[in-house]
Design an enzyme around this catalytic site. Structure first.
Site, mmCIF file in Angstrom:
data_model
loop_
_atom_site.group_PDB
_atom_site.id
_atom_site.type_symbol
_atom_site.label_atom_id
_atom_site.label_comp_id
_atom_site.label_asym_id
_atom_site.label_seq_id
_atom_site.Cartn_x
_atom_site.Cartn_y
_atom_site.Cartn_z
ATOM 1 N N ARG A 112 0.824 -1.211 0.000
ATOM 2 C CA ARG A 112 0.000 0.000 0.000
ATOM 3 C C ARG A 112 0.861 1.264 0.000
ATOM 4 N NH1 ARG A 112 -5.237 -1.864 1.476
ATOM 5 N NH2 ARG A 112 -5.012 -4.130 1.433
ATOM 6 N N LYS A 148 0.645 -15.214 -1.727
ATOM 7 C CA LYS A 148 0.960 -14.150 -0.770
ATOM 8 C C LYS A 148 2.179 -14.512 0.080
ATOM 9 C CE LYS A 148 -0.998 -11.720 3.235
ATOM 10 N NZ LYS A 148 -2.230 -11.374 3.970
ATOM 11 N N SER A 158 -5.539 -4.606 9.257
ATOM 12 C CA SER A 158 -6.214 -5.786 8.728
ATOM 13 C C SER A 158 -7.409 -6.174 9.598
ATOM 14 C CB SER A 158 -5.236 -6.965 8.636
ATOM 15 O OG SER A 158 -4.322 -6.773 7.583
#
Length: 465
Positions: free
Chosen positions: A78, A306, A153
Site C-alpha cells: 500500500r 501471498k 487488517s
C-alpha cells in the site's frame, strides 16, 4: 453601443475557454482488493467465480497481465501504491503494521492524494488503510479530505491485538452472524473510532455506499476515490442477503459480492455521465493467501502466493478503464507496477511531480493508450520482510532465496533464473544454462538495492513519552 456589444460577443467567441472548462481534469478511482489472486476473476481465467461487472470493465478497458505490486504483503504494498516508491525507500518495508506498532507512513511523503489535492481535487479513502493507525499517519495526514474504514487488517484487534478467536475459518463462516462480534476490529471515521467492533459483514457495501455518495456530491469538481476493500482478507464476511452458508463457497461468495459492489459504483459513474472523464483501476495488494484453502484465492498459472516473491505473490490482476483513449477489450503484457500510478496520474492531469523526494515509479500513460513499450524494463523483488530477493529485467527473473532454516543468511542461497515469457509458472530453473545472465542480474540487483538503501527516508515513529 450595439456595435460595441457585438464586438465584445465576437471576441468572447474567439478567445480560448478557461482551462477547466475546455479541458476538465479527469477523475480517478482506484479499487484495491486485499489478497485477491491472479486467477480470481473471470477475465483472468477463473472458471468458478462469476465476476460480470469487473469482466465488463475488461471488455471496455485494458487488462494488464504483467502488473506487479512492490511487496507480497499488505502494508508495504500500500505504501508503494500511494507514494510511487519501493517500500524500502519510504521505510515501510519490514512486513505489516499491527495495532501495537509505533510507526507509519510519514506525512511528509508525497502521495497520489497529496498530488491531486494540490490540483484542486476532492479526495477520499474508503476502506483498509494499514499505513499507521496513529493520528499523524492516518489518511487525512496523507492528502485525503475524508476517510472511513478499518485502520489495519480485519483479523487484528483493538487496542493491542490480543483476544482473537481461536476458531477455524470454516467455523467462523458457518456462524458469521455471531462470529463477527468475536473480532474487536474498529471502524474509523477520519480520526475517530465510530464502531467497535465493526460489523464486518457490511463493510464492502458500506465502503461502496460512501464512494457513491462522495462522487455524487463532487460531481462538479474533479475527484479521487481510493477504495481499498477489506476483503477478501480473512476472516471472510458478506451481508446476509448474499450469504452462502457452505464454507466451501466462502471465497467465491466474497469475490462475487465485491464484483456486485463494483457494478453499483460503475453504474453510478455512467448514470452521472462521468464515465467519459473517469479512470477506474481495479487491482489487488498482493497474491492469494493459499494456506487458507477455500478461504483463500487462486494464483491461476502462477507459482505460490501471498508472502512470496514468486509471481503468485506479486503479479496481480489489473484492469484500467476510462475515457475512449483506452482501447476497449485490449490486453497489455508489458511490465507495469503500482508504483507507476503516481507519475502516470500526474501525466494524465498535465502536471509535474515535486523533485524533492525521489520516487521509483515511471509514467506509463503511453502504454495505457497504445501498444507502446512500457518504460519499465526492470523490477526489484523484495521479500515480505523487506530483504532483497531478486530482479526482473525484461523476460528474465533472478531470485536468490535464503536456504531453508537460514532465513537471515544468504550463505547458502537457492538461486533461480526463469524466462517468464516461456515459463510464467516458474517451473524451469535456468541458472546452469545462463551463468552470464545470472551474474549480470545479480550485479544490477545489488546496485539498485544499494541506491534505495542509501537514499531511504525514515517512516513516522511514535516518540516515547
Amino acid at each position: 453601443m450595439f456595435r460595441s456589444l457585438c464586438l465584445i460577443a465576437a471576441l468572447a467567441v474567439m478567445l480560448p475557454l478557461p482551462v477547466d472548462a475546455a479541458d476538465p481534469k479527469p477523475n480517478f478511482v482506484i479499487i484495491f482488493a486485499d489478497d485477491q489472486g491472479y486467477g480470481d476473476l473471470g477475465c483472468f481465467g477463473s472458471e468458478t467465480i462469476q465476476t460480470p461487472n469487473i469482466d465488463r470493465m475488461a471488455d471496455e478497458g485494458r487488462r494488464f497481465t504483467s502488473f506487479m505490486v512492490a511487496s507480497p504483503v499488505c502494508t508495504p504494498s500500500r505504501a508503494a501504491l500511494l507514494t510511487g516508491c519501493y517500500p524500502k525507500r519510504v521505510g515501510m518495508h519490514r512486513h505489516v503494521l499491527f495495532p501495537h506498532s509505533a510507526k507509519g507512513l510519514h506525512p511528509d511523503e508525497y502521495t497520489i492524494a497529496d498530488h491531486l489535492s494540490g490540483l484542486g481535487y476532492a479526495t477520499a479513502c474508503f476502506g483498509k488503510w494499514h499505513l499507521g493507525h496513529h493520528p499523524e499517519t492516518l489518511p487525512q495526514q496523507n492528502g485525503f479530505d475524508t476517510y472511513l474504514g478499518i485502520p489495519y487488517s480485519n483479523d487484528m484487534n483493538h487496542p493491542d491485538n490480543k483476544g482473537k478467536p481461536k476458531l477455524s475459518s470454516d467455523e467462523l463462516w458457518r456462524n458469521q452472524s455471531t462470529a463477527v462480534t468475536k473480532w474487536n476490529t474498529p471502524l474509523m471515521r477520519n480520526e475517530e473510532i465510530v464502531e467497535l467492533p465493526v460489523d464486518q459483514r457490511t463493510v464492502t457495501r458500506r465502503y461502496t455506499d460512501e464512494a457513491i455518495d462522495f462522487i455524487t456530491k463532487n460531481i462538479d469538481r474533479p475527484f479521487f476515490v481510493y477504495l481499498p476493500h477489506t476483503m477478501p482478507h480473512i476472516p471472510l464476511y458478506v451481508p446476509e442477503d448474499v450469504y452462502d452458508p457452505d464454507p466451501q463457497n466462502a471465497y467465491k461468495c466474497v469475490i462475487e459480492h465485491i464484483d456486485q459492489e463494483v457494478g453499483r459504483l460503475m453504474s453510478q459513474l455512467r448514470d452521472l455521465s462521468l464515465s467519459d472523464n473517469t479512470y477506474v483501476i481495479y487491482t489487488s495488494d498482493n497474491g492469494p493467501w493459499l494456506q487458507f484453502k477455500n478461504h483463500g484465492g487462486s494464483a491461476g498459472p502462477l507459482r505460490a502466493g501471498k508472502g512470496t516473491t514468486f509471481e503468485g505473490g506479486q503479479r496481480v490482476p489489473c484492469i484500467m478503464w476510462g475515457p475512449s483513449r483506452i482501447p476497449a477489450g485490449t490486453v497489455c503484457d508489458e511490465l507495469v507496477t503500482t508504483m507507476d500510478l503516481l507519475p502516470t496520474i500526474a501525466a494524465l492531469t498535465d502536471s509535474t511531480l515535486p523533485e524533492e523526494n525521489k520516487i521509483d515509479g515511471l509514467d506509463v500513460s503511453e502504454t495505457l493508450f497504445s501498444d507502446s513499450a512500457s518504460p519499465r524494463t526492470e523490477f526489484v523483488h523484495y521479500s515480505s520482510r523487506g530483504n532483497i530477493e531478486g530482479l526482473r529485467q525484461g523476460d528474465w527473473k533472478l531470485l536468490i532465496k535464503p536456504a531453508k532454516g537460514k532465513q537471515n543468511s544468504l550463505k547458502s542461497p537457492n538461486v533461480m533464473l526463469f524466462n517468464l515469457s516461456e515459463d510464467i509458472g516458474e517451473q524451469h530453473n535456468l541458472v546452469a544454462d545462463h551463468p552470464d545472465i545470472v551474474a549480470r542480474l545479480k550485479k544490477r540487483m545489488r546496485e539498485l538495492d544499494t541506491e534505495i538503501e542509501t537514499n531511504a527516508r525514515e517512516p513516522w515513529r511514535l516518540r516515547s513519552p
